[in-house]
Design an enzyme around this catalytic site. Structure first.
Site, PDB file in Angstrom:
ATOM      1  N   GLN A   1      -3.246  -2.188   6.180  1.00  0.00           N
ATOM      2  CA  GLN A   1      -2.756  -1.416   5.031  1.00  0.00           C
ATOM      3  C   GLN A   1      -2.824  -2.236   3.736  1.00  0.00           C
ATOM      4  O   GLN A   1      -1.926  -2.190   2.895  1.00  0.00           O
ATOM      5  CB  GLN A   1      -1.335  -0.939   5.297  1.00  0.00           C
ATOM      6  CG  GLN A   1      -1.258   0.212   6.271  1.00  0.00           C
ATOM      7  CD  GLN A   1      -1.914   1.477   5.728  1.00  0.00           C
ATOM      8  OE1 GLN A   1      -1.930   1.726   4.525  1.00  0.00           O
ATOM      9  NE2 GLN A   1      -2.479   2.275   6.627  1.00  0.00           N
ATOM     10  N   SER A   2      -3.893  -2.957   3.543  1.00  0.00           N
ATOM     11  CA  SER A   2      -4.043  -3.828   2.382  1.00  0.00           C
ATOM     12  C   SER A   2      -4.241  -3.045   1.084  1.00  0.00           C
ATOM     13  O   SER A   2      -5.212  -2.291   0.943  1.00  0.00           O
ATOM     14  CB  SER A   2      -5.234  -4.759   2.592  1.00  0.00           C
ATOM     15  OG  SER A   2      -5.559  -5.445   1.405  1.00  0.00           O
TER      16      SER A   2
END
Length: 337
Positions: A81-82
């Site tokens: 989930q960068s």
């Protein structure tokens, strides 16, 4: 006097970002605590690049450098989930480049985490998710291996470190320091999430170069205080050196607080959930569960402890990432069955 004009820069964001008072929140806290500072928010969630975020500032200088080197592909890495990966994918679109991502599985997750939020946007933006690698992988080495493979295919890759956090990327927060220096209020504190260190290092270096007295408090989202302070200190010095200056920065002048990390990077905490809900219901502003939510919990905790004086102006730097809330649906809407 230093200037950023001599560094290659590719326009990606909407700057300067708004600086807004948190009037309703300040009032509510004032009903509970004796000493509450004037609270403000620097809206780096409004940078405009694929839902915004702090990485846009860094990417302007990193993409500028990539163009200077004749690159045609951006490579970077981050957690599933960068926020950084998502903004890099969008930057590549605007720059007319390809984007290749390596994502690391850093924690236990569910389908929401694996498929929605930032990773969904990565795919919509056309980035190539080359691989999902297990936690503990040497991600920098994996990026270098990917870059070598792409060179063998005739491509010209440019490798961007995690979070865009090197002296080039940190110039983006030297630019932010210039915006804060020009603010219509005297700023005593800046509080924000500190992870890969580029945001805090750029702010610390920039404010020192500008001879501004504001203190920068980084709320840790992954490391303990000693490790984070050392990382920020070194990068701040390297960033100042890139600006042609040798700043006097004792290591203990780097302020970090690691009490709000909880179980680790990306692991939800009760304090984070409370902070997200409080800002949403007082100011209509959404934080994210990994960075700004924990940082805001740290801000609230420090207010409770009386760290800030009532006559001070405290600016919370919103680093963006609220799209990540969709990946944490079970945290905010737990099953009642």
């Amino acid at each position: 006097m230093f200037t950023l004009a001599c560094y290659p820069r590719y326009p990606l964001g909407h700057f300067p970002t708004p600086l807004e008072p948190l009037t309703q929140l300040t009032g509510r806290l004032g009903d509970t605590y004796r000493s509450v500072p004037s609270l403000w928010i620097k809206r780096d969630n409004c940078t405009g690049l694929a839902t915004g975020g702090n990485k846009t500032r860094k990417l302007e200088f990193l993409v500028g450098e990539a163009f200077q080197q004749g690159a045609d592909t951006l490579i970077t890495q981050g957690a599933i989930q960068s926020n950084h990966a998502r903004q890099t994918a969008a930057a590549a679109v605007l720059a007319g480049m390809h984007c290749s991502l390596l994502l690391e599985s850093r924690q236990k997750s569910d389908e929401d985490y694996e498929r929605s939020g930032n990773v969904l946007l990565d795919e919509i933006l056309g980035a190539q998710i080359v691989d999902r690698l297990p936690t503990g992988t040497d991600m920098q080495a994996a990026m270098e291996e990917l870059a070598e493979r792409l060179r063998g295919e005739g491509r010209r890759p440019f490798v961007i470190p995690v979070g865009g956090s090197n002296p080039t990327g940190a110039l983006g927060y030297v630019a932010c320091a210039e915006e804060l220096d020009a603010a219509p209020i005297p700023i005593d504190w800046v509080v924000h999430a500190t992870g890969s260190a580029g945001t805090q290092a750029g702010l610390v270096a920039g404010l020192r170069l500008l001879r501004h007295d504001a203190k920068v408090l980084g709320v840790c989202v992954s490391r303990n205080e000693d490790l984070q302070r050392s990382l920020v200190h070194q990068l701040a010095q390297d960033t100042a050196a890139k600006c042609g200056a040798d700043i006097h920065l004792p290591q203990d002048a780097v302020l970090v607080d690691d009490r709000w990390v909880g179980g680790g990077y990306g692991v939800p905490t009760d304090g984070m959930v409370e902070a997200v809900r409080l800002l949403a219901t007082t100011e209509g502003i959404l934080l994210d569960p990994v960075y700004s939510g924990k940082a805001f919990a740290g801000l609230l905790g420090n207010i409770t402890e009386g760290r800030f004086k009532s006559e001070e102006n405290v600016v919370f730097l919103h680093t963006g990432g609220s799209v990540g809330l969709f990946a944490y649906r079970s945290t905010f809407a737990p099953s009642t069955t």
